[in-house]
Motif scaffolding. Structure first.
Motif, PDB file in Angstrom:
ATOM      1  N   LEU A   6      12.189 -27.562  -3.320  1.00  0.00           N
ATOM      2  CA  LEU A   6      12.829 -28.478  -4.270  1.00  0.00           C
ATOM      3  C   LEU A   6      12.567 -29.919  -3.857  1.00  0.00           C
ATOM      4  O   LEU A   6      12.210 -30.779  -4.675  1.00  0.00           O
ATOM      5  N   PHE A   7      12.740 -30.164  -2.556  1.00  0.00           N
ATOM      6  CA  PHE A   7      12.498 -31.505  -2.041  1.00  0.00           C
ATOM      7  C   PHE A   7      11.052 -31.939  -2.302  1.00  0.00           C
ATOM      8  O   PHE A   7      10.787 -33.050  -2.764  1.00  0.00           O
ATOM      9  N   LEU A   8      10.121 -31.025  -2.028  1.00  0.00           N
ATOM     10  CA  LEU A   8       8.710 -31.333  -2.249  1.00  0.00           C
ATOM     11  C   LEU A   8       8.448 -31.683  -3.709  1.00  0.00           C
ATOM     12  O   LEU A   8       7.731 -32.637  -4.027  1.00  0.00           O
TER      13      LEU A   8
ATOM     14  N   ALA B 274      12.515 -38.869   4.712  1.00  0.00           N
ATOM     15  CA  ALA B 274      13.392 -37.840   4.155  1.00  0.00           C
ATOM     16  C   ALA B 274      13.100 -36.475   4.779  1.00  0.00           C
ATOM     17  O   ALA B 274      14.015 -35.714   5.127  1.00  0.00           O
ATOM     18  N   THR B 275      11.821 -36.167   4.951  1.00  0.00           N
ATOM     19  CA  THR B 275      11.427 -34.909   5.588  1.00  0.00           C
ATOM     20  C   THR B 275      12.058 -34.792   6.965  1.00  0.00           C
ATOM     21  O   THR B 275      12.610 -33.757   7.353  1.00  0.00           O
ATOM     22  N   ASN B 276      11.961 -35.901   7.677  1.00  0.00           N
ATOM     23  CA  ASN B 276      12.502 -35.941   9.025  1.00  0.00           C
ATOM     24  C   ASN B 276      13.996 -35.647   9.007  1.00  0.00           C
ATOM     25  O   ASN B 276      14.514 -34.885   9.823  1.00  0.00           O
ATOM     26  N   PHE B 277      14.678 -36.251   8.041  1.00  0.00           N
ATOM     27  CA  PHE B 277      16.123 -36.030   7.961  1.00  0.00           C
ATOM     28  C   PHE B 277      16.425 -34.557   7.665  1.00  0.00           C
ATOM     29  O   PHE B 277      17.306 -33.955   8.279  1.00  0.00           O
ATOM     30  N   ILE B 278      15.664 -33.990   6.743  1.00  0.00           N
ATOM     31  CA  ILE B 278      15.859 -32.579   6.425  1.00  0.00           C
ATOM     32  C   ILE B 278      15.614 -31.721   7.670  1.00  0.00           C
ATOM     33  O   ILE B 278      16.381 -30.812   8.000  1.00  0.00           O
TER      34      ILE B 278
END
Ligand SMILES: Nc1ncnc2c1ncn2[C@@H]1O[C@H](COP(=O)(O)OP(=O)(O)OP(=O)(O)O)[C@@H](O)[C@H]1O
Ligand SMILES: [Mg+2]
Lengths: 312, 277
Positions: free
Chosen positions: B29-31, B69-73
């Motif tokens: 979903l994020f992607l 954002a990826t890092n946070f996830i």
């Protein structure tokens, strides 16, 4: 050690949790092939003792030897089976997978696991549940699968901490049969239980513990000679109670039914007691001798704090 | 051997309890959101075409935001999935039948760590890789130092994993989760303090940041990853934004982070061996 090889030998094991002494001084010897009952009131330190023997909890003091190995030894653990008091397993595993995992942890190879698991599932009556996830199991079914888990490795010693607490009467019978089977194969069983009727039927020897100390160890094979006598006498006096102590011990007068209980060392004392009562002019309505059950002995040895002032 | 069995068990558990699937679905979903957003912003830019250099700058800025954002996830997933790994086994008593088997306690802890480490590695590489690939395909923008950068992002996940595994050997699940996020918070805020300190040339602020990084060296791994991916962009002096790195983490700090992680794992193995169950 030569006459009867010991499987468990503890020397003054002690466990403190902060200020709380859970096990004060535990010294026990259990022989090979013995079914040993470990009895005591709630909080006596039974589970803590078992956890120390299995290396889950580190003793504050003292030592123990299991299968000729020091506490927590891995080789010894390979020959031990254990069903914990709070049996909870990975509920997302299927019954067959659960046993397979535990077999793997025992170091059993694929063939050994494949050979043992179906038999054990059948033994505990779960043969048709191999593919059921444990989360769909009832409490008794979990206890059964836990029991199967404890027998996977053909253990030399099996520790069972209240193995029948969740079981139906058939399940209890099953546990009794399993224990008898283990005894037949010369395995040692260490059983914690509050169900004294069962203990009486299965154990060779029992230890009574309270406050983390062994109060007494008795063999259930020696015939019990003591009898518990219940008397109903017209107007019992304090003098009568005092006089009765010459015949037996644990004399007490029950407050709610007015009966007197005492324990005689041997039933041969019964005629004397009856004769003395009559000669002393007491009107005797009832004299009822009964062999001491394990429960009576438990209450006498461990003490009945909640009862009507029974002897300690 | 036992360690591998436990690692496999750990992976199986996250899969059976649907944690794995939820994490993967949310990752997708994020992607989707990122790619869509990137596409339209970039499209706008293409219509009013200025020049290749600006286009690359925009792509790198958007990519930095995506990586952020990826890092946070990755951080949230690392902590949330593993925070109960050891403590729940103790709390639910499942550990009692495991550890009375002829296995060593540290094998259980190491197996758990390994299982999660493998999953995090795959997850972070997939997520980061997808973003980088999309940006490359859409905007023809390539990052430098692809593998080392990704490795550092994975390292940050592993660092947090090691922290929660270590905490789990002594703390309840909840306390452990609070501890992990608080420590991460310290590192995060410390990172910003250091960043701003570097821009305004305030040495005290920089020192505070360094102390925070010593307490929890997670943020520096992310910063280092970003500077590896985009060396030109992140050090550009005119670009002082949230995704630039004004104060570069030193190599000594990276070594410290590795040692910190090894120390955490070592503590976990030791601590679990010593505790009562
Ligand atoms: N982890 C612990 N921390 C503090 N106290 C403990 C702990 N485990 C046990 N105790 C205390 O030690 C004593 C013995 O507990 P244990 O569980 O061994 O009793 P038990 O004989 O098994 O009782 P039960 O028949 O209820 O199972 C209890 O007073 C208990 O409160
Ligand atoms: Mg108990």
């Amino acid at each position: 050690m030569s006459a009867q090889p010991l499987t468990i030998h503890t020397m003054s094991l002690r466990k403190e949790f902060g200020a709380k002494v859970a096990v004060a001084d535990l010294s026990l010897q259990v022989g090979r092939g013995e079914v040993f009952g470990f009895l005591g009131p709630n909080g006596a330190g039974k589970t803590t003792s078992v956890k120390m023997l299995l290396g889950l909890t580190r003793p504050t003091a003292g030592t123990a030897v299991l299968l000729d190995k020091p506490l927590g030894d891995r080789q010894a653990r390979a020959k031990i089976g254990f069903l914990p008091e709070h049996f909870r397993f990975h509920e997302w595993l299927r019954a067959g997978e659960f046993l397979d995992l535990h077999g793997r942890l025992y170091g059993m190879n694929r063939e050994a696991r494949a050979a043992a698991i179906p038999d054990l599932l059948a033994l505990v009556g779960l043969a048709d549940r191999t593919a059921t996830k444990l989360q769909a199991f009832s409490k008794g079914m979990l206890q059964r699968i836990g029991l199967a888990q404890a027998l996977l490795n053909d253990p030399e010693i099996v520790f069972l901490d209240e193995p029948t607490s969740g079981l139906d009467p058939l399940g209890r019978l099953l546990v009794r049969d399993i224990i008898d089977g283990l005894r037949g194969e010369g395995r040692t069983v260490f059983l914690n239980s509050h169900l004294l009727g069962e203990v009486e039927k299965t154990c060779d020897r029992v230890a009574f513990i309270r406050d983390g100390r062994v109060l007494q160890t008795i063999s259930l094979h020696d015939p019990e000679e003591r009898v518990q006598v219940t008397l109903r006498v017209g107007s019992p006096t304090p003098q009568l109670l005092a006089d009765l102590t010459q015949f037996g011990e644990h004399v007490n007068l029950s407050r709610h039914n007015g009966r007197i209980h005492l324990t005689l060392a041997h039933e041969s004392r019964l005629p004397d007691l009856a004769a003395w009562l009559v000669q002393s002019g007491y009107s005797l309505y009832e004299l009822n001798p009964q062999r001491l059950s394990l429960e009576d002995r438990f209450l006498q040895i461990v003490g009945n704090d909640s009862g009507d002032g029974a002897a300690r | 051997m036992t360690t591998l069995t436990i690692a496999y068990l750990t992976i199986r558990e996250t899969q059976r309890r649907r944690i794995l699937w939820i994490a993967l679905a949310l990752g997708l979903l994020f992607l989707f959101v990122f790619c869509l957003g990137f596409h339209y912003v970039y499209l706008d830019f293409e219509r009013t075409w200025v020049g290749n250099e600006e286009a690359q700058l925009l792509a790198s800025l958007l990519l930095a935001a995506g990586l952020y954002a990826t890092n946070f996830i990755a951080i949230v997933i690392s902590v949330v999935t593993s925070v109960t790994a050891v403590s729940a086994e103790v709390e639910t008593h499942t550990v009692e039948t495991l550890l009375t088997k002829p296995i060593r306690r540290w094998e259980l802890v190491l197996g758990k760590w390994l299982g999660f480490a493998v999953m995090l590695l795959v997850y972070i590489v997939l997520l980061t890789g997808s973003i980088l690939l999309f940006v490359y395909l859409r905007a023809d923008y390539t990052v430098s130092n692809l593998l080392p950068g990704m490795m550092l992002m994975v390292m940050q996940g592993l660092l947090l994993l090691s922290l929660t595994i270590a905490g789990g050997t002594r703390l309840s699940s909840l306390a452990n989760g609070v501890l992990a996020f608080m420590l991460y918070g310290v590192a995060f805020v410390g990172g910003w303090v250091e960043q701003i300190g570097a821009i305004v040339r305030n040495e005290t602020a920089v020192d505070i940041g360094i102390v925070a990084s010593l307490i929890m060296p997670s943020e520096i791994l992310w910063k280092k990853a970003l500077t590896l991916f985009q060396p030109a962009f992140t050090s550009s002096p005119m670009m002082a934004g949230p995704f630039t790195v004004a104060s570069q983490p030193s190599d000594a700090m990276l070594v410290y982070a590795v040692l910190y992680m090894a120390g955490m794992v070592g503590f976990a193995l030791w601590s679990f061996t010593r505790r009562d169950l």
